[in-house]
Design a protein around this motif. Structure first.
Motif, short mmCIF file in Angstrom:
data_model
loop_
_atom_site.label_atom_id
_atom_site.label_comp_id
_atom_site.label_asym_id
_atom_site.label_seq_id
_atom_site.Cartn_x
_atom_site.Cartn_y
_atom_site.Cartn_z
N LEU A 90 0.82 -1.22 0.00
CA LEU A 90 0.00 0.00 0.00
C LEU A 90 0.85 1.26 0.00
CD1 LEU A 90 -2.77 -0.86 2.63
CD2 LEU A 90 -2.95 -0.96 0.14
N TRP A 91 2.05 1.17 0.57
CA TRP A 91 2.83 2.38 0.83
C TRP A 91 3.91 2.64 -0.21
CZ3 TRP A 91 -0.60 3.19 4.26
CH2 TRP A 91 -1.04 2.16 5.09
N GLN A 92 4.06 1.74 -1.18
CA GLN A 92 5.13 1.88 -2.15
C GLN A 92 4.99 3.18 -2.94
OE1 GLN A 92 7.70 -0.51 -2.07
NE2 GLN A 92 6.41 -1.02 -0.30
N ASN A 93 6.03 4.02 -2.85
CA ASN A 93 6.08 5.29 -3.58
C ASN A 93 4.94 6.24 -3.23
OD1 ASN A 93 8.43 4.49 -5.13
ND2 ASN A 93 7.06 3.18 -6.31
N LYS A 94 4.37 6.09 -2.03
CA LYS A 94 3.29 6.96 -1.59
C LYS A 94 3.83 8.07 -0.68
CE LYS A 94 0.11 4.60 -3.67
NZ LYS A 94 -0.56 5.15 -4.89
N LEU A 113 9.65 1.10 4.60
CA LEU A 113 8.90 0.08 3.86
C LEU A 113 8.68 0.45 2.40
CD1 LEU A 113 6.14 -1.00 6.44
CD2 LEU A 113 8.09 -2.37 5.64
N GLY A 114 9.13 1.65 2.00
CA GLY A 114 9.05 1.99 0.59
C GLY A 114 8.26 3.24 0.25
N ALA A 115 7.82 4.00 1.26
CA ALA A 115 7.12 5.26 0.96
C ALA A 115 8.04 6.22 0.23
CB ALA A 115 6.63 5.90 2.26
N GLN A 116 7.46 7.02 -0.65
CA GLN A 116 8.26 8.02 -1.37
C GLN A 116 8.80 9.07 -0.43
OE1 GLN A 116 6.44 9.70 -4.91
NE2 GLN A 116 7.40 11.67 -4.53
N ASN A 117 7.92 9.61 0.42
CA ASN A 117 8.35 10.52 1.48
C ASN A 117 7.34 10.51 2.61
OD1 ASN A 117 6.42 12.87 1.07
ND2 ASN A 117 7.38 12.78 -0.96
N VAL A 118 7.83 10.80 3.81
CA VAL A 118 7.01 10.79 5.01
C VAL A 118 7.25 12.08 5.79
CG1 VAL A 118 6.54 9.64 7.20
CG2 VAL A 118 7.06 8.27 5.17
N MET A 119 6.16 12.71 6.23
CA MET A 119 6.25 13.90 7.08
C MET A 119 5.73 13.54 8.47
SD MET A 119 7.10 17.04 7.48
CE MET A 119 7.28 17.70 5.80
N LEU A 120 6.60 13.64 9.46
CA LEU A 120 6.21 13.41 10.85
C LEU A 120 5.82 14.75 11.47
CD1 LEU A 120 9.22 11.15 11.95
CD2 LEU A 120 7.05 10.44 10.91
N THR A 121 4.67 14.82 12.14
CA THR A 121 4.23 16.08 12.72
C THR A 121 3.85 15.90 14.19
OG1 THR A 121 1.85 15.85 12.23
CG2 THR A 121 3.26 16.73 10.48
N ASP A 122 4.06 16.97 14.96
CA ASP A 122 3.70 16.97 16.37
C ASP A 122 3.93 18.38 16.90
OD1 ASP A 122 3.18 16.13 19.13
OD2 ASP A 122 3.63 14.11 18.43
N LEU A 123 3.86 18.53 18.21
CA LEU A 123 4.11 19.81 18.86
C LEU A 123 5.56 20.23 18.69
CD1 LEU A 123 2.18 19.12 22.19
CD2 LEU A 123 1.43 20.59 20.31
N PRO A 124 5.87 21.54 18.82
CA PRO A 124 7.25 22.01 18.62
C PRO A 124 8.28 21.28 19.46
CG PRO A 124 5.75 23.87 18.73
CD PRO A 124 4.93 22.66 19.06
N ILE A 125 8.00 21.04 20.74
CA ILE A 125 8.99 20.40 21.61
C ILE A 125 9.27 18.97 21.15
CG2 ILE A 125 7.26 19.60 23.29
CD1 ILE A 125 9.36 20.12 25.47
N VAL A 126 8.25 18.28 20.63
CA VAL A 126 8.43 16.92 20.16
C VAL A 126 9.22 16.91 18.85
CG1 VAL A 126 7.26 14.80 19.46
CG2 VAL A 126 6.30 16.20 21.29
N VAL A 127 8.88 17.81 17.95
CA VAL A 127 9.59 17.88 16.67
C VAL A 127 11.06 18.19 16.89
CG1 VAL A 127 9.84 19.23 14.55
CG2 VAL A 127 7.57 18.50 15.30
N ASN A 128 11.36 19.19 17.71
CA ASN A 128 12.74 19.67 17.85
C ASN A 128 13.61 18.79 18.74
OD1 ASN A 128 12.34 21.97 16.21
ND2 ASN A 128 11.34 23.02 17.91
N HIS A 129 13.01 18.15 19.73
CA HIS A 129 13.82 17.41 20.69
C HIS A 129 13.70 15.89 20.58
CE1 HIS A 129 15.04 20.98 22.94
NE2 HIS A 129 13.81 21.42 22.76
#
Length: 271
Positions: A90-94, A113-129
Motif C-alpha cells: 500500500l505504501w510503495q512510492n506513496k 517500507l518503501g514510501a516516497q516521502n514521510v512527514m512526521l508532525t507533532d508539537l514544537p517540543i516533540v519535533v525539535n527534541h
C-alpha cells in the motif's frame, strides 16, 4: 435516529463491550510492553528495536523518559506498524503524513517500507527534541533520507495547510494519548488535511482505554467521516490486541457512502 447518532451509538457499545472484556485480562502478549506494565526504568538505556518478521532491524527508537509526550513507543504504534508491514504494498512510492507522531516509529517504519516521502508532525517540543533526533539516528544507517519533521498543532492555523501539508496519499495516526477535550481540535485538523488532500485515506490506531478515543471517533462521525473498523483477519497475525482497534477513515463527501467500503476493499486486492 440520525445516521451520525446511530454511528456514535455503535461506537459507544463497541468500546463499552471491549473495555469490559479488557478489565478481566491480566497482562498481554509478549510484545505488549505497556499492557504488561514495563516501566521506563526497566527499558532505560535500551533502544526499542523494530524488526521485520524476517528478523531484520528496520528502525531503532531511543525513548526519553524526561519528556511527558513523545517519550515512549506505545503498544498501539507497534500494532499499527506491523499492520503496515503486512500490507507494505500500500505504501510503495506513496506520500504519507503522520499526525501526532510522538516517537515517530510508525512514520519511520513506513519510510523504510518503501514510501516516497514521510512527514512526521507533532508539537514544537516533540519535533525539535525527539523526532529530528530519531530521524538522524536512523538515517545514519540508511543513506536515503525520505522523512522529515514539521510542527502541526491540532486545530491551529488550519487555513495554512494548503501551503504546508498538501500532496499526501495517506494520513496516519496512532494512539492519541491526549486529553478528551482535544478531540474536536484533532478532528478539525483532519478535516483541513482532507480538504487539501481530497484523495487521501486515514489510517487510525486507537487504544480503547485512552480518554480521547470515544470523543474523537464521535467527532469524526459528526464531521461526516465514515469510520470503518479493520477486521481481525486483515491485521498482522502476531500483533492483535483486544484493547487496540485500527480503522480506515474516509470523508463522506470525497466518496459516496455506497462506494466507500468497495473502495477500501480494493486496497487489499494484492494482499
Amino acid at each position: 435516529m440520525e445516521s451520525s447518532d446511530f454511528g456514535k451509538l455503535l461506537v459507544a457499545v463497541e468500546l463499552r463491550k471491549q473495555t469490559g472484556r479488557n478489565s478481566r485480562i491480566c497482562g498481554g502478549q509478549a510484545w505488549e510492553r505497556e499492557r504488561n506494565g514495563e516501566t521506563y526504568k526497566e527499558s532505560a538505556g535500551k533502544p526499542f528495536e523494530y524488526r521485520l518478521d524476517s528478523g531484520e532491524l528496520l528502525v531503532e527508537i531511543h525513548e526519553n523518559p524526561g519528556f511527558n509526550i513523545g517519550a515512549r513507543v506505545w503498544d498501539c504504534a507497534v500494532m499499527v506498524s506491523k499492520y503496515c508491514e503486512k500490507h507494505k504494498h500500500l505504501w510503495q512510492n506513496k506520500r504519507i503524513i503522520e499526525v501526532g507522531a510522538g516517537t515517530g516509529i510508525v512514520g519511520l517504519v513506513l519510510a523504510r517500507l518503501g514510501a516516497q516521502n514521510v512527514m512526521l508532525t507533532d508539537l514544537p517540543i516533540v519535533v525539535n527534541h525527539i523526532l529530528k533526533k530519531q530521524i538522524d539516528i536512523n538515517w545514519k544507517i540508511h543513506s536515503e533520507k525520505n522523512v522529515k519533521a514539521k510542527v502541526l498543532c491540532w486545530g491551529k492555523d488550519v487555513e495554512s495547510y494548503g501551503e504546508r501539508f498538501s500532496g499526501y496519499d495517506y494520513i496516519v495516526l496512532s494512539d492519541m494519548a491526549a486529553p478528551h477535550h482535544l478531540a474536536n481540535d484533532l478532528a478539525a485538523s483532519l478535516n483541513a488535511l482532507v480538504r487539501v488532500n481530497p484523495n487521501a485515506r486515514i489510517l487510525l490506531g486507537c487504544n480503547i482505554n485512552r480518554v480521547i478515543t470515544s470523543p474523537l471517533l464521535n467527532s469524526l462521525i459528526d464531521s461526516k467521516f465514515t469510520v470503518n473498523k479493520i477486521p481481525k483477519h486483515e491485521l498482522h497475525n502476531g500483533y492483535v490486541s483486544d484493547h487496540i482497534d485500527l480503522y480506515w477513515v474516509v470523508k463522506e463527501n470525497t466518496l459516496e457512502r455506497s462506494t466507500v467500503k468497495a473502495s477500501l476493499k480494493n486496497l487489499f486486492a494484492n494482499s
